[in-house]
Design a protein around this motif. Structure first.
Motif, PDB file in Angstrom:
ATOM      1  N   GLN A 137       0.867  -1.179   0.000  1.00 14.06           N
ATOM      2  CA  GLN A 137       0.000   0.000   0.000  1.00 14.06           C
ATOM      3  C   GLN A 137       0.904   1.229   0.000  1.00 14.06           C
ATOM      4  OE1 GLN A 137      -3.664  -0.554   1.142  1.00 14.06           O
ATOM      5  NE2 GLN A 137      -3.180  -2.652   0.546  1.00 14.06           N
ATOM      6  N   GLU A 138       0.935   1.949  -1.092  1.00 18.41           N
ATOM      7  CA  GLU A 138       1.843   3.087  -1.205  1.00 18.41           C
ATOM      8  C   GLU A 138       1.072   4.355  -1.510  1.00 18.41           C
ATOM      9  OE1 GLU A 138       5.010   2.939  -0.641  1.00 18.41           O
ATOM     10  OE2 GLU A 138       5.253   0.764  -0.554  1.00 18.41           O
ATOM     11  N   GLU A 139       1.436   5.414  -0.790  1.00 18.99           N
ATOM     12  CA  GLU A 139       0.810   6.726  -1.057  1.00 18.99           C
ATOM     13  C   GLU A 139       1.432   7.374  -2.294  1.00 18.99           C
ATOM     14  OE1 GLU A 139      -2.164   7.186   1.725  1.00 18.99           O
ATOM     15  OE2 GLU A 139      -1.510   8.727   0.315  1.00 18.99           O
ATOM     16  N   ALA A 140       2.769   7.386  -2.291  1.00 17.81           N
ATOM     17  CA  ALA A 140       3.470   8.084  -3.377  1.00 17.81           C
ATOM     18  C   ALA A 140       3.493   7.213  -4.615  1.00 17.81           C
ATOM     19  CB  ALA A 140       4.892   8.405  -2.943  1.00 17.81           C
ATOM     20  N   PRO A 141       3.191   7.793  -5.758  1.00 15.09           N
ATOM     21  CA  PRO A 141       3.202   6.971  -6.964  1.00 15.09           C
ATOM     22  C   PRO A 141       4.612   6.584  -7.364  1.00 15.09           C
ATOM     23  CG  PRO A 141       2.680   9.259  -7.510  1.00 15.09           C
ATOM     24  CD  PRO A 141       2.778   9.185  -6.050  1.00 15.09           C
ATOM     25  N   ALA A 142       4.750   5.351  -7.880  1.00 16.49           N
ATOM     26  CA  ALA A 142       6.017   4.932  -8.469  1.00 16.49           C
ATOM     27  C   ALA A 142       6.141   5.617  -9.829  1.00 16.49           C
ATOM     28  CB  ALA A 142       6.034   3.418  -8.633  1.00 16.49           C
ATOM     29  N   VAL A 143       7.371   5.686 -10.341  1.00 14.70           N
ATOM     30  CA  VAL A 143       7.583   6.357 -11.627  1.00 14.70           C
ATOM     31  C   VAL A 143       8.432   5.482 -12.533  1.00 14.70           C
ATOM     32  CG1 VAL A 143       8.559   8.372 -12.781  1.00 14.70           C
ATOM     33  CG2 VAL A 143       7.473   8.641 -10.554  1.00 14.70           C
ATOM     34  N   LEU A 144       7.988   5.364 -13.768  1.00 11.51           N
ATOM     35  CA  LEU A 144       8.796   4.743 -14.823  1.00 11.51           C
ATOM     36  C   LEU A 144       8.892   5.782 -15.926  1.00 11.51           C
ATOM     37  CD1 LEU A 144       7.632   1.080 -15.688  1.00 11.51           C
ATOM     38  CD2 LEU A 144       9.874   1.812 -14.915  1.00 11.51           C
ATOM     39  N   GLU A 145      10.119   6.113 -16.329  1.00 10.47           N
ATOM     40  CA  GLU A 145      10.226   7.183 -17.316  1.00 10.47           C
ATOM     41  C   GLU A 145      11.043   6.743 -18.514  1.00 10.47           C
ATOM     42  OE1 GLU A 145      10.404  11.427 -16.065  1.00 10.47           O
ATOM     43  OE2 GLU A 145      12.373  11.335 -17.011  1.00 10.47           O
ATOM     44  N   ARG A 146      10.492   6.971 -19.675  1.00 10.87           N
ATOM     45  CA  ARG A 146      11.212   6.718 -20.925  1.00 10.87           C
ATOM     46  C   ARG A 146      11.618   8.064 -21.498  1.00 10.87           C
ATOM     47  NH1 ARG A 146      13.229   1.803 -22.370  1.00 10.87           N
ATOM     48  NH2 ARG A 146      11.797   0.119 -21.789  1.00 10.87           N
ATOM     49  N   ASP A 147      12.908   8.279 -21.581  1.00  5.57           N
ATOM     50  CA  ASP A 147      13.389   9.570 -22.054  1.00  5.57           C
ATOM     51  C   ASP A 147      14.606   9.289 -22.922  1.00  5.57           C
ATOM     52  OD1 ASP A 147      14.632  12.581 -20.363  1.00  5.57           O
ATOM     53  OD2 ASP A 147      14.488  12.034 -22.466  1.00  5.57           O
ATOM     54  N   GLY A 148      14.462   9.292 -24.199  1.00  9.41           N
ATOM     55  CA  GLY A 148      15.626   8.971 -25.027  1.00  9.41           C
ATOM     56  C   GLY A 148      15.217   8.811 -26.476  1.00  9.41           C
ATOM     57  N   SER A 149      16.076   8.115 -27.182  1.00  9.98           N
ATOM     58  CA  SER A 149      15.832   7.914 -28.607  1.00  9.98           C
ATOM     59  C   SER A 149      15.677   6.428 -28.896  1.00  9.98           C
ATOM     60  CB  SER A 149      16.994   8.475 -29.433  1.00  9.98           C
ATOM     61  OG  SER A 149      17.148   9.843 -29.158  1.00  9.98           O
ATOM     62  N   ILE A 150      14.678   5.862 -28.285  1.00 13.75           N
ATOM     63  CA  ILE A 150      14.476   4.418 -28.465  1.00 13.75           C
ATOM     64  C   ILE A 150      13.388   4.186 -29.500  1.00 13.75           C
ATOM     65  CG2 ILE A 150      13.696   2.312 -27.326  1.00 13.75           C
ATOM     66  CD1 ILE A 150      14.806   3.533 -24.737  1.00 13.75           C
ATOM     67  N   GLY A 151      13.681   3.345 -30.460  1.00 13.18           N
ATOM     68  CA  GLY A 151      12.706   3.052 -31.499  1.00 13.18           C
ATOM     69  C   GLY A 151      11.577   2.174 -30.959  1.00 13.18           C
TER      70      GLY A 151
END
Lengths: 379, 475
Positions: free
Chosen positions: A110-124
């Motif tokens: 049970q988590e209050e703060a959201p987890a983060v997944l970030e895609r930032d780049g030049s991936i096809g």
């Protein structure tokens, strides 16, 4: 851009990444499914592998490579099922067959703060999966800030009785033309909220498949997208009620300015084994400035009589009375329009009952984008 | 099947495997061979004595028909065998064109008298026509109406007597043959139908009606309706249709073209009750000029497969269209129906209301198109489609397309699907109304917005027909 044969490229990537056989098998299942649909060749977005193998940056969740994640039999089986299934969108299968960067995130507790997944780049081609464990209650922000053209895939599962919120926030660079193919599963008594926000990129094509295959699952699908001059957005959503007593709500708010284009085809299907299902879809579109185009097709397919099903759609520009009210309080027309536009989106964000951090991030990004759109139109 | 119901809608549910002697006696002339071909075109043109331009038009349409594929969407039409269709059947009596009801051959008269045609004409219609298989056998127009300059005649007569008017409007800009495969088919083999012309400023006070009967098994009926309402004119047109049930499939592919001039008002009402072996694939379209109003009222009760999407092109400023429809799909029926409105001018408005009911495995599908062209300011449109799905063998689907290219348009759409509310039924039953009557009341309420737009006699019979279909749906 050159074209590549999907099956050949899938083998090549798998070999170069040194993947286990079971992952190659899943890639080939996806490629084979695409071939059956008449798709054998696609654009080669990846310019060079090493740069493109980077994992997404992550916070607040346990993330690992897709190869590692596939060592778990249940997860592997679920992905394999999606790779062969007729319901999976083409872009989902494409990214599953050709990803050069793949990850899986596990969210539990049970988590209050959201987890983060970030895609930032030049991936096809990228593929990410996120699984909310049984009885977990958590949120995830999946942030896309791609700088190049390409295709992303996402598999999201909310296990039994999980309460999951996923915010898919797209703010790609202005020249990026991207596609996202997503499969979302809500299991028994799970409550899943998916909110998609599109504010960036030159063009964005989203294909969603949402499955409610276990009884009493609840699924809410929101979309808050704001397109400025020259931007294009296409949404194709298929939402399946396959089990009794399933509940869904879909609310889409689209804003568009200049000569932008918004196309949305949202299909809700209630199959025969899904009595007592309850579904409603609402799509609202607001042309702001210029002459944007909207093509909205809300579809309903009902195969059981013991249901409550409906949909609605509206297209309307800023209400002149609302604008006059603001102007009579000393607010200039452009500022007034911007405020009404923000109100249009904040209404959706407020009614979605989101994690406060997610709601705040979203509101801020919409506010910023609205300012850019209006400043751009003035210029 | 009681006589009261037969009187207006002529439903004959008794399946017939072959022609019986009675039907055979009323055939005056039929096509030399089954199937649709260029030879049949020449045959039709020769029998009718048509001008060359019409013969060439037919042949051009046939080429277009052969080129175009079947639609890739909608119901499965692969069972439609064009080579088995009899494309032209002229009933006896047509050769000497009856001038009065007494001159119509007795067998045909019996059929239409059961449907109440002459009775209706006497009571409340301005004019009436009756088409049997390929030809309009009987028509009449009240003297008081014809003296106003109103023309109401069959298309063959119109082609001879008003060639300029027909040539200008017949499958030119309203429904060109390239529009779709079945419009092209119609253009090649059309026969019968009606021509209505209302001069400027003339208001026809009571409806004009035509009734279509398909008698011959495996028949293709391709009647053409052309309605021209000049500036400020008003006219109401009603058509009804039926056919006996044979085991061989029949095809009905009609085209309706309506030109609503500036400030005119046209109401087109169609109650279709073909038997279940009929493929009913029609193209209906109206071009609505400045300030004009076009109203479509449709009841699609019969046929096995129906594909009908009445279309209004709002071409002039302030033009308005209203589409009201009921579709009922029972066992083995597919009703793929809807409406299309194209807003091509500013300040235009439209309303679409569709009600459908499906039971015993029937399929109802609403398919709509709402288009607003760029630069069309002040456009308002509202679409509503509601479906009752009686059991879990049936299917109800909606596919509305909204393509909006003007920022000033105000568009609303809503749809709902569900079964008849148990709470509503319980409420009525708790007040002493039995289950069947309660169901009938609820269904009547459901379809009331459309039925109230029909003339009273039709409304009563429509309610009865639908209630008969819904019998046994409770529980």
């Amino acid at each position: 851009m050159s074209q590549i044969a999907i099956i050949d490229k899938a083998r090549q990537i798998s070999k170069e990444l040194g993947e286990p056989d079971f992952l190659l098998k899943i890639r080939l299942q996806a490629a084979s499914a695409l071939r059956q649909r008449g798709l054998e060749k696609v654009e080669d977005f990846d310019s060079g592998l090493p740069e493109n193998q980077s994992m997404p940056s992550q916070r607040g969740c346990k993330a690992e490579s897709l190869a590692e994640a596939c060592r778990q039999k249940d997860f592997r089986r679920a992905l394999s099922f999606c790779a062969k299934a007729g319901f999976s969108p083409n872009d989902f299968l494409l990214s599953l067959a050709l990803f050069s960067s793949g990850s899986a995130a596990w969210i539990s507790g049970q988590e209050e703060a959201p987890a983060v997944l970030e895609r930032d780049g030049s991936i096809g081609y990228a593929f990410d999966a996120v699984v909310f464990a049984e009885k977990s209650k958590a949120a995830l922000i999946y942030s896309e800030k791609h700088r190049a053209d390409g295709v992303s895939g996402l598999f999201a599962a909310a296990k039994n009785e999980a309460e999951a919120q996923i915010c898919l926030a797209q703010a790609n660079s202005p020249h990026a033309q991207r596609k996202l193919g997503a499969v979302v599963e809500a299991e028994g008594k799970a409550k899943a909220k998916i909110l998609r926000s599109n504010i960036g990129g030159k063009s964005q094509q989203d294909s969603f498949c949402i499955l409610q295959a276990k009884r009493q699952s609840r699924c809410e699908h929101y979309n808050a997208s704001l397109m400025g001059d020259g931007q294009r957005m296409r949404l194709q959503s298929e939402h399946f009620h396959l089990a009794p007593s399933t509940y869904s709500r879909s609310v889409f708010h689209f804003g568009a300015a200049g000569n932008s284009q918004v196309e949305a085809e949202a299909k809700v299907v209630i199959e025969q084994p899904a009595p007592q299902s309850d579904t409603h879809l609402l799509a609202k579109s607001m042309p702001i400035l210029g002459n944007p185009r909207f093509r909205i097709v809300p579809q309903l397919f009902v195969r059981n009589c013991e249901v409550s099903a409906g949909h609605g759609s509206a297209v309307s520009s800023v209400d002149e009375e609302e604008l006059f009210y603001l102007q009579s309080r000393g607010i200039d027309e452009s500022e007034g329009r911007r405020m009404v536009l923000e109100g249009f989106f904040s209404g959706l964000i407020a009614s979605a009952g989101l994690n406060p951090k997610i709601a705040a991030v979203l509101s801020e990004s919409i506010r910023k984008r609205a300012k850019e759109v209006f400043d751009g139109q003035k210029a | 099947m009681d006589n009261a119901t037969l009187r207006l809608f002529g439903r004959d549910a008794l399946p017939r495997k072959r022609m019986v002697a009675k039907e055979e006696r009323v055939v005056g002339y039929k096509a030399k061979k089954e199937g649709l071909s260029e030879e049949l075109i020449d045959e039709i043109s020769d029998v009718k004595g048509e001008p060359d331009w019409m013969r060439e038009h037919r042949k051009r349409c046939f080429k277009i028909f052969q080129r175009k594929p079947l639609p890739s969407w909608g119901p499965d039409l692969s069972g439609l065998d064009f080579s088995a269709i009899t494309g032209f059947v002229r009933p006896k009596g047509k050769e000497h064109q009856p001038n009065s009801w007494d001159e119509v051959p007795q067998e045909i008269k019996d059929t239409f008298e059961r449907l109440g045609i002459p009775e209706a004409e006497r009571k409340f219609l301005a004019g009436v026509g009756a088409q049997y298989d390929s030809e309009v056998l009987y028509k009449s127009l009240r003297k008081s109406i014809s003296e106003l300059g109103v023309i109401f005649t069959d298309m063959d007569t119109a082609l001879k007597d008003y060639p300029e008017l027909v040539r200008k409007h017949f499958m030119t800009r309203c429904v060109p043959p390239e529009d779709n495969k079945f419009a092209a088919l119609h253009g090649a083999f059309w026969s019968g139908g009606s021509f209505v012309y209302v001069p400027a400023g003339v208001k026809v006070p009571t409806p004009l009606q035509i009734y279509f009967m398909m008698n011959y098994p495996g028949f293709g009926q391709f009647e053409h309706t052309l309605i021209i309402a000049e500036e400020g004119a008003q006219v109401q047109y009603i058509e009804g249709c039926s056919a006996p049930h044979y085991t061989k499939d029949s095809l009905h592919s009609a085209v309706v073209e309506i030109f609503a001039g500036k400030g005119s008002r046209v109401r087109y009402t169609s109650i279709q009750n073909w038997s279940r072996n009929v493929y009913n694939l029609n193209t209906k379209r109206a071009i609505v000029e400045e300030g004009a109003v076009m109203e479509w009222v449709s009841g699609t009760l019969g046929s096995g497969v129906s594909m009908i999407y009445p279309c209004s092109i709002l071409a002039g400023r302030g033009a308005r269209a209203e589409h009201l429809s009921i579709a009922l799909a029972g066992e083995g029926q597919i009703k793929d129906t809807g409406a299309k409105v194209f807003h091509m001018a500013p300040q235009t408005s439209s309303k679409i209301l569709s009600k459908s009911i499906c039971k015993k495995g029937g399929v109802v599908r609403y398919r709509g198109m709402l288009y607003v062209a760029p630069g069309c300011s002040g456009v308002k449109a509202n679409v509503r489609c509601d479906s009752i799905i009686s059991d879990s063998k049936s299917k109800a689907e909606t596919v509305p397309v909204m393509d909006i290219r003007s920022k000033d348009a105000q568009i609303g759409h809503e749809a709902s699907v569900g079964r008849i509310s148990e709470e509503q039924l319980f409420y009525l039953m708790s007040r002493g109304i039995d289950a069947e009557e309660a169901l009938a009341l609820i269904v009547r309420g459901f379809i009331e917005p459309i039925v109230k737009e029909l003339p009273l006699e039709y409304a009563v019979e429509m309610n009865r027909l639908i209630e008969m279909e819904m019998e046994g749906s409770v529980g």
